[in-house]
Design an enzyme around this catalytic site. Sequence first.
Site, PDB file in Angstrom:
ATOM      1  N   HIS A   1      -4.340 -17.645   8.861  1.00 29.16           N
ATOM      2  CA  HIS A   1      -3.857 -16.436   8.170  1.00 29.16           C
ATOM      3  C   HIS A   1      -5.064 -15.590   7.802  1.00 29.16           C
ATOM      4  O   HIS A   1      -5.892 -15.983   6.995  1.00 29.16           O
ATOM      5  CB  HIS A   1      -3.065 -16.831   6.921  1.00 29.16           C
TER       6      HIS A   1
ATOM      7  N   LYS B   1       5.124  -7.417   6.234  1.00 31.87           N
ATOM      8  CA  LYS B   1       3.928  -6.838   5.628  1.00 31.87           C
ATOM      9  C   LYS B   1       2.749  -7.112   6.547  1.00 31.87           C
ATOM     10  O   LYS B   1       2.591  -8.231   7.054  1.00 31.87           O
ATOM     11  CB  LYS B   1       3.724  -7.486   4.258  1.00 31.87           C
TER      12      LYS B   1
ATOM     13  N   LYS C   1      -1.321  -7.193   6.934  1.00 28.14           N
ATOM     14  CA  LYS C   1      -2.583  -7.235   6.214  1.00 28.14           C
ATOM     15  C   LYS C   1      -3.582  -6.312   6.901  1.00 28.14           C
ATOM     16  O   LYS C   1      -3.709  -6.323   8.129  1.00 28.14           O
ATOM     17  CB  LYS C   1      -3.127  -8.672   6.206  1.00 28.14           C
TER      18      LYS C   1
ATOM     19  N   ASP D   1      -0.921  -3.999   3.295  1.00 26.11           N
ATOM     20  CA  ASP D   1      -1.694  -4.440   2.128  1.00 26.11           C
ATOM     21  C   ASP D   1      -3.175  -4.426   2.506  1.00 26.11           C
ATOM     22  O   ASP D   1      -3.589  -5.156   3.413  1.00 26.11           O
ATOM     23  CB  ASP D   1      -1.272  -5.853   1.720  1.00 26.11           C
TER      24      ASP D   1
ATOM     25  N   GLU E   1       0.373  -1.063  -0.234  1.00 23.39           N
ATOM     26  CA  GLU E   1      -0.041  -1.994  -1.293  1.00 23.39           C
ATOM     27  C   GLU E   1      -1.549  -1.951  -1.493  1.00 23.39           C
ATOM     28  O   GLU E   1      -2.324  -2.167  -0.552  1.00 23.39           O
ATOM     29  CB  GLU E   1       0.425  -3.410  -0.921  1.00 23.39           C
TER      30      GLU E   1
ATOM     31  N   ASP F   1      -1.205  -4.385  -6.841  1.00 22.31           N
ATOM     32  CA  ASP F   1      -1.259  -5.851  -6.880  1.00 22.31           C
ATOM     33  C   ASP F   1      -2.483  -6.283  -7.687  1.00 22.31           C
ATOM     34  O   ASP F   1      -2.366  -6.611  -8.875  1.00 22.31           O
ATOM     35  CB  ASP F   1      -1.279  -6.407  -5.447  1.00 22.31           C
TER      36      ASP F   1
ATOM     37  N   LYS G   1       3.204 -11.459  -9.366  1.00 31.31           N
ATOM     38  CA  LYS G   1       2.958 -12.850  -8.970  1.00 31.31           C
ATOM     39  C   LYS G   1       2.950 -13.684 -10.234  1.00 31.31           C
ATOM     40  O   LYS G   1       2.140 -13.424 -11.132  1.00 31.31           O
ATOM     41  CB  LYS G   1       1.599 -12.977  -8.261  1.00 31.31           C
TER      42      LYS G   1
ATOM     43  N   GLU H   1       8.295 -11.521  -1.368  1.00 33.57           N
ATOM     44  CA  GLU H   1       7.588 -12.057  -0.191  1.00 33.57           C
ATOM     45  C   GLU H   1       7.340 -13.551  -0.442  1.00 33.57           C
ATOM     46  O   GLU H   1       6.257 -14.057  -0.166  1.00 33.57           O
ATOM     47  CB  GLU H   1       6.267 -11.306   0.029  1.00 33.57           C
TER      48      GLU H   1
END
Length: 368
Positions: free
Chosen positions: A24, A169, A171, A200, A226, A251, A275, A329
């Site tokens: 990731h 989403k 990245k 994001d 984001e 965020d 979060k 998410e």
Amino acid sequence: MSDPDLAIVSVESTIVDVPLIRPHKFATTTSEVQPILFVAVTTAGGVTGYGEGVVPGGPWWGGESVETMKQIVDRYIGPYIIGRGVDEISGVMLDIERIVANARFAKAAVDVAMHDAWGRSLGIPVASLLGGAFRTGVDVRWALGAAPLEEIVEEVTHKMEQRLNFSFKLKMGALDPVVDTERVVKIVEAFDGKVGFSIDVNARWDRFTALRHVPQLVDGGVELIEQPTPADQLDVLAEINRRVSAPVMADESVQTPHDAYEVAKLAAADVIALKTTKCGGLQRSKEVVAVAKAAGLRCHGATSIEGPIGTAASIHFACSEPGINYGTELFGPQLFAVELLKKPLEYSEGRCTCPRVRASASSWTWMS
Ligand code: MN
């Protein structure tokens, strides 16, 4: 005085590296495994509750790592809360502030473990402790690492065909911004408006870069932006929010109720990524959501790529909190190459169902 059976007799923690289904790729680092600090709080009545200390792939996000969390929990928080009741969460979380500043991810692990132990002691789900579930599950957006166009198209198509996720989403921030922006616009075009995409940047662009590329992304069909710019530059985030029609989500900029208040005051964002980890647990998360609600901001149930316990905690939170009103998410366990629960969380039709009872020691497979 709390029921003596609810008194905490031990706080234990273990670091586990959980392998992922694929690397990731974040803006500055790539994860092959997700390290998780499992925190177990046991009561005099013999009930154990679990929480997770999790940051997305290491200390790059906010300075904490599983190693720092383990020290904070083992050496400071654990010994300090022995003897307190798991039903004293408000008071315990307040008192912890006297001995540990910040370190919210570590505090979240303890807060969730206390909620879990308390719920188990009463035989009720954590959502009930939080006021009761008013929905049975949450919509789940899938996040794709900063990967090339072909890989992304393949993964999105697969997820859509499996009917696991219907919004995604992407990245950004790992590549040159011009190349990165072109890549994302091509991905959005490849699905011809049939799939919703957010991006994001993880706070990696400066004002100059963001003012050039965020409008291009919005024109290209990206539906949510984001955290394009640094966490503490709220005026810059506000400027971007004024410039573009798509909603901006904060965020990194929001970890405390006061952060949410500052974002609201400056109209720096329309949505807050909530979060339960970065906010320091379920207790503090309620406060952040309350500020957002009062200001007319929406909250998205966001993830630090928690395992099933942390994810279940966030789903119980979202199912009991109407202020989580911009989807979630909460896909963490879907990114894991191993199933940690005997009874896995249920993902289907673009959503995850709220489990009636949280992941328990008896349903635990990983550490046995
Ligand atoms: Mn983010």
